[in-house]
Design an enzyme around this catalytic site. Structure first.
Site, PDB file in Angstrom:
ATOM      1  N   SER A 129       0.853  -1.388  -0.047  1.00 22.45           N
ATOM      2  CA  SER A 129      -0.115   0.001  -0.206  1.00 22.45           C
ATOM      3  C   SER A 129       0.884   1.291  -0.096  1.00 22.45           C
ATOM      4  O   SER A 129       2.055   1.232   0.555  1.00 22.45           O
ATOM      5  CB  SER A 129      -0.809  -0.050   1.364  1.00 22.45           C
ATOM      6  N   GLU A 131       0.361   3.579   1.823  1.00 22.62           N
ATOM      7  CA  GLU A 131       0.447   3.816   3.281  1.00 22.62           C
ATOM      8  C   GLU A 131       1.999   3.528   3.686  1.00 22.62           C
ATOM      9  O   GLU A 131       2.349   4.005   4.697  1.00 22.62           O
ATOM     10  CB  GLU A 131      -0.509   3.173   4.256  1.00 22.62           C
ATOM     11  N   TYR A 153      -1.318   0.371  10.599  1.00 26.65           N
ATOM     12  CA  TYR A 153      -1.658  -0.304   9.145  1.00 26.65           C
ATOM     13  C   TYR A 153      -0.423  -0.121   8.134  1.00 26.65           C
ATOM     14  O   TYR A 153      -0.038  -1.079   7.691  1.00 26.65           O
ATOM     15  CB  TYR A 153      -2.851   0.819   8.549  1.00 26.65           C
TER      16      TYR A 153
END
Ligand code: G4F
Length: 328
Positions: A129, A131, A153
């Site tokens: 991701s 992120e 996360y």
């Protein structure tokens, strides 16, 4: 020739369901892993695969239970495996930490170690991701940009990403990772900002809601179309050798731009219908998260197919139809 066997964890999610459709179209035998509670509430939890569920072989399993994964892999012996089951909401709630680490890291470890034992030739896709870049040092980000995650996360995804690389380099398994930026569709979960907005627009238009509470309207994201992103994942597993790829449109927009576009689909101005609720605010990025997918364009022949405006319109129109048909 015998059909290729693919195993998809999280087959009933947005990405899992689009990928299952793509693989069915291409003649694969598709197996999907779902949690038992999904079977207990099929109207909601299996809605994304409703149209083709009879063509997917569903297996009940929990990725936090290594034995259940072992049994599924041992029965299916997949040739391609796409690992989506994870916690996908980016939460800054510290109480969630243990479950996020368990579903994003420990479950990935269970799956990879099982594949190594039972199906070492299987080609595996890991869902990384944007992120993982977190508080990025530069924009746009590509495969060489240093990672700097700042949510549990992002940290758990990055740890699993390194694990995936390790299985590739040390155990010589074919494990490819996508570093995916936000990708949306009518199948997106309602907790994400895009779907929260499009479902609210549909309700407001039909007189079923008066406003939508949101966080930072100036937050920006690189939003693409989920069916395009699953095409890239499939292409990664068809390459001669595994690698990691950033998948993104290269254009970022603010939540405010998304709002303006979504309300314009139903002929309304967004401003009277939006309230700002500080509880939805997150730490904002000094450098925007925007991806550079040059490598994917070059090696996978990948390019996004849908404009931002068409993506937003498809989501709003789908939410309107669902309400008019009494489905939500
Ligand atoms: O839609 P979001 O919740 O998505 P986010 O956090 O970027 O994460 C998604 O994309 C990642 C990258 O692909 C994935 F790794 C992850 O699994 C997930 O799919 O939030 C988008 C932006 C954020 O900047 C947030 O601060 O919207 C801003 N926002 C503003 N108001 C809001 C809201 N987000 C949510 N969920 N709800 C709001 O009311």
């Amino acid at each position: 020739m015998a059909a290729k066997r693919a195993l998809i964890t999280g087959v009933n999610g947005q990405d899992g369901s689009y990928l299952a459709e793509l693989l069915l179209e291409r003649g694969y035998e598709v197996h999907g892993v779902v949690r038992r509670d999904a079977l207990e509430d099929p109207a909601h939890r299996l809605a994304n695969i409703r149209g083709f569920q009879d063509r997917v072989q569903l297996h009940v399993g929990a990725l936090d239970n290594p034995l259940s994964i072992y049994k599924i892999v041992s029965g299916v012996r997949p040739e391609e495996c796409y690992h989506f089951a994870s916690s996908s909401f980016v939460s800054y709630n510290f109480e969630d930490e243990a479950s996020i680490v368990a579903s994003n890291f420990t479950a990935t470890h269970s799956l990879l170690s099982t594949l190594k034992e039972l199906a070492p030739e299987c080609r595996t896709y890991f869902a990384g991701s944007s992120e993982m870049f977190g508080s990025a040092r530069a924009a746009p980000q590509n495969e060489a940009t240093p990672f700097n995650p700042r949510s549990v996360y992002g940290i758990s995804k990055l740890a699993a990403f390194h694990l995936a690389r390790n299985y590739r380099e040390h155990h010589k398994m074919f494990v490819a990772a996508g570093i995916l930026y936000n990708h949306e569709s009518p199948r997106r979960g309602y907790q994400f900002v895009t779907r929260k907005i499009t479902s609210a627009v549909a309700k407001i238009k039909l007189g079923l809601a008066r406003s939508v509470p949101l966080g930072n309207l100036d937050a920006s994201r690189d939003w693409g179309y989920a069916p395009d992103y699953v095409r890239a994942m499939h292409a990664m597993l068809q390459r001669p050798a595994p690698a990691d790829y950033v998948i993104a449109t290269g254009v970022s927009r603010t939540v405010r731009q998304f709002l303006r576009t979504a309300f314009s689909v139903v002929g309304l101005d967004y401003e009277p219908y939006v309230t700002v609720d500080p509880s939805y605010f997150r730490p904002s990025e000094a450098v925007e998260l925007r991806g550079d997918a040059t490598l994917a364009r070059k090696e996978l022949g990948w390019a996004p197919s849908k404009t931002f405006e068409d993506l937003v319109a498809e989501m709003v129109e789908s939410d309107l139809r669902a309400l008019q048909n009494g489905r939500r």
